[in-house]
Design an enzyme around this catalytic site. Structure first.
Site, PDB file in Angstrom:
ATOM      1  N   ILE A   1      -4.779   2.563  25.203  1.00  0.00           N
ATOM      2  CA  ILE A   1      -3.487   2.592  25.878  1.00  0.00           C
ATOM      3  C   ILE A   1      -3.365   3.808  26.780  1.00  0.00           C
ATOM      4  CG2 ILE A   1      -1.003   2.858  25.505  1.00  0.00           C
ATOM      5  CD1 ILE A   1      -1.323   1.067  23.022  1.00  0.00           C
TER       6      ILE A   1
ATOM      7  N   LYS B   1      -3.497   3.585   4.359  1.00  0.00           N
ATOM      8  CA  LYS B   1      -3.783   3.363   2.942  1.00  0.00           C
ATOM      9  C   LYS B   1      -2.512   2.856   2.284  1.00  0.00           C
ATOM     10  CE  LYS B   1      -8.037   4.772   1.808  1.00  0.00           C
ATOM     11  NZ  LYS B   1      -8.998   3.920   1.076  1.00  0.00           N
ATOM     12  N   LEU B   2      -2.651   1.991   1.283  1.00  0.00           N
ATOM     13  CA  LEU B   2      -1.494   1.667   0.473  1.00  0.00           C
ATOM     14  C   LEU B   2      -0.944   2.950  -0.134  1.00  0.00           C
ATOM     15  CD1 LEU B   2      -2.714  -1.538  -1.394  1.00  0.00           C
ATOM     16  CD2 LEU B   2      -1.165  -1.406   0.570  1.00  0.00           C
ATOM     17  N   LEU B   3       0.352   3.036  -0.278  1.00  0.00           N
ATOM     18  CA  LEU B   3       0.957   4.290  -0.727  1.00  0.00           C
ATOM     19  C   LEU B   3       0.405   4.724  -2.083  1.00  0.00           C
ATOM     20  CD1 LEU B   3       2.935   6.548  -0.227  1.00  0.00           C
ATOM     21  CD2 LEU B   3       4.751   5.107  -1.191  1.00  0.00           C
TER      22      LEU B   3
ATOM     23  N   TYR C   1       2.240   6.276   8.997  1.00  0.00           N
ATOM     24  CA  TYR C   1       2.336   5.904  10.409  1.00  0.00           C
ATOM     25  C   TYR C   1       3.750   5.441  10.756  1.00  0.00           C
ATOM     26  CZ  TYR C   1       0.951   3.609  14.796  1.00  0.00           C
ATOM     27  OH  TYR C   1       0.834   3.226  16.116  1.00  0.00           O
TER      28      TYR C   1
END
Length: 468
Positions: A237, A313-315, A374
């Site tokens: 981007i 990542k999963l929390l 994020y």
């Protein structure tokens, strides 16, 4: 990255099979072709409709469109073999939800005649809201019917967008009560939404809060003479933003980390820009950027905060270093740099108004599995944008954000094929966007004609089916 499925279903036997099976059939979108000469703004004549109370304003809009050499009509009847390139619906006069019925049904009667890649754009007014007093007592009463009518336009636009096919889109401009339909930012926003530059903007309502802004001397090169810095400009981007800003006339200073130095140099050589290898998390990043811009060009006008990283990542599996590293790059660095860039007199020169544009994300609006860090950072970008709009606006500038959805980049190419295809289909346009789509939105918000748009987050997501 190319979308193989999209290419297959746009011709031959695969298209026939997809149609018979009821599979999604995304269309090739109408995008700007830099190599084309005298390309039309719309793929056919433009119809201007209005509610009963906005006839005079609709006449003004029609006259403005005529100035762009468009075939503008007020009669919804088409000649044989014609298709509407766009329909502009002026709804600035509605005071009750029932006022929406006639113009909306008239719009519905012409949608089958909309050309592939056509546009529907509404002009409406901001819905009023009660203002509470400092003591906490009840604030100023507002007419409930007026608020209902104006906010009703939002639902109307988003629903129409979901019904359109063949790459057509529906969007709206929402004007403050003191903003005329002929204001520079209204004309600029209308031109952007009608054009191929808004290919992946769909189902969005963009607020025009003031009469600010000015029309460019050349609509094809609205940034002529402006100086812009783009962080994370080496690829994806960021590289697309550098190319589009340069196409629109800006001098570009590209910034990226030393590890991306070769790629950054290649992009800057392509756009005749200046490459600066710099880690934006450095305490003096803003001062170093300013020094290079002023030494080379004498001033800096536009800041594009594009640089970012992923640490998904999963929390339950998230580690402190992954969380902290992402926040440092994606939100802490822009915040620190804006302590310098947002100061009065730092940005802007040769008559250019300051512009700060940051990359948010639909993840920051609706959340996303495995992206707590994020999403927090990108929601933070939206908060930063709103907070800085006031002080920067008082000095004549604007601060806005762009929130991409699923965009075809090297990063999304790493997603497994099936989830990647499902993600593409999760929008009204049934496909992913391209980096240039995000770049076009940023270039518009950086332009002089966008001066009345401040504190906004414009989604570039093909009306991704998450959040608003």
């Amino acid at each position: 990255m190319s979308d193989t499925y999209l290419e297959l279903v746009n011709g031959g036997l695969p298209a026939t099979v997809a149609k018979k099976l009821g599979l999604p059939r995304p269309a090739r979108l109408r995008r700007t072709d830099p190599s084309a000469v005298d390309r039309p703004l719309t793929p056919g004549p433009v119809l201007v409709l209005s509610d009963a109370g906005a006839a005079a304003e609709a006449d003004t809009v029609a006259q403005d469109l005529l100035a762009w050499d468009l075939d503008v009509r007020r009669d919804p009847r088409l000649s044989d073999h014609e298709r509407w390139g766009a329909v502009v619906v002026v709804l600035t006069g509605v005071t009750h939800p029932t006022d929406l019925a006639t113009p909306t049904l008239e719009l519905g009667s012409v949608l089958r005649g909309l050309a592939p890649g056509g546009r529907v754009v509404t002009l409406s007014r901001t819905a009023p809201a009660a203002v509470a007093s400092p003591s906490g007592d009840a604030g100023t009463d507002v007419p409930a019917a007026l608020a209902a009518a104006r906010l009703g336009v939002d639902g109307l636009v988003r629903s129409v967008a979901k019904e359109l096919r063949a790459g057509a889109t529906a969007n709206g401009l929402v004007l403050g009560d003191d903003v005329g339909v002929g204001a520079p930012s209204v004309r600029g926003g209308l031109r952007f939404l009608l054009s191929a530059r808004s290919a992946f903007v769909d189902g969005q309502l963009l607020q025009v809060g003031t009469d600010g802004g000015s029309e460019p001397a050349d609509w094809e090169r609205p940034l002529a003479g402006a100086v812009a810095v783009v962080t994370g400009a080496a690829r994806g981007i960021g590289a697309a933003v550098a190319r589009v800003l340069a196409r629109d006339g800006a001098h570009v200073l590209g910034v990226d980390v030393p590890a991306a130095g070769d790629a950054l140099s290649a992009v800057m050589n392509e756009v005749a820009g200046v490459a600066l290898q710099l880690d934006i998390t450095a305490e003096d990043a803003a001062e170093r950027i300013l020094a290079v811009a002023r030494t080379r060009y004498g001033h800096l006008d536009i800041v594009v905060h594009n640089a970012g990283i992923l640490r998904d990542k999963l929390l339950a599996n998230m580690t402190a270093d992954r969380f902290d590293d992402l926040l440092a790059v994606n939100i802490a660095a822009p915040l620190r740099m804006n302590e310098t860039f947002a100061e009065p007199g730092v940005l802007g020169g040769d008559g250019a108004a300051p512009r700060i544009i940051s990359l948010a994300s639909t993840s920051g609006i609706a959340g996303n599995r495995g992206q707590t860090n994020y999403a927090a950072a990108k929601a933070g970008i939206i908060g930063m944008t709103r907070a800085l709009a006031g002080p920067v606006g008082r000095s004549g500038g604007t601060v806005n954000a762009v929130a991409p959805g699923f965009i075809e980049t090297d990063m999304t190419a790493k997603i497994p094929p099936v989830p990647r295809q499902i993600a593409r289909w999760g929008s009204s346009l049934q496909q992913g966007g391209k980096p240039v789509d995000v770049a076009e939105a940023i270039a518009f918000l950086a332009s002089p004609q966008a001066g009345g748009i401040n504190g906004q987050t414009l989604r570039v997501c093909g009306q991704m089916l998450v959040g608003q």
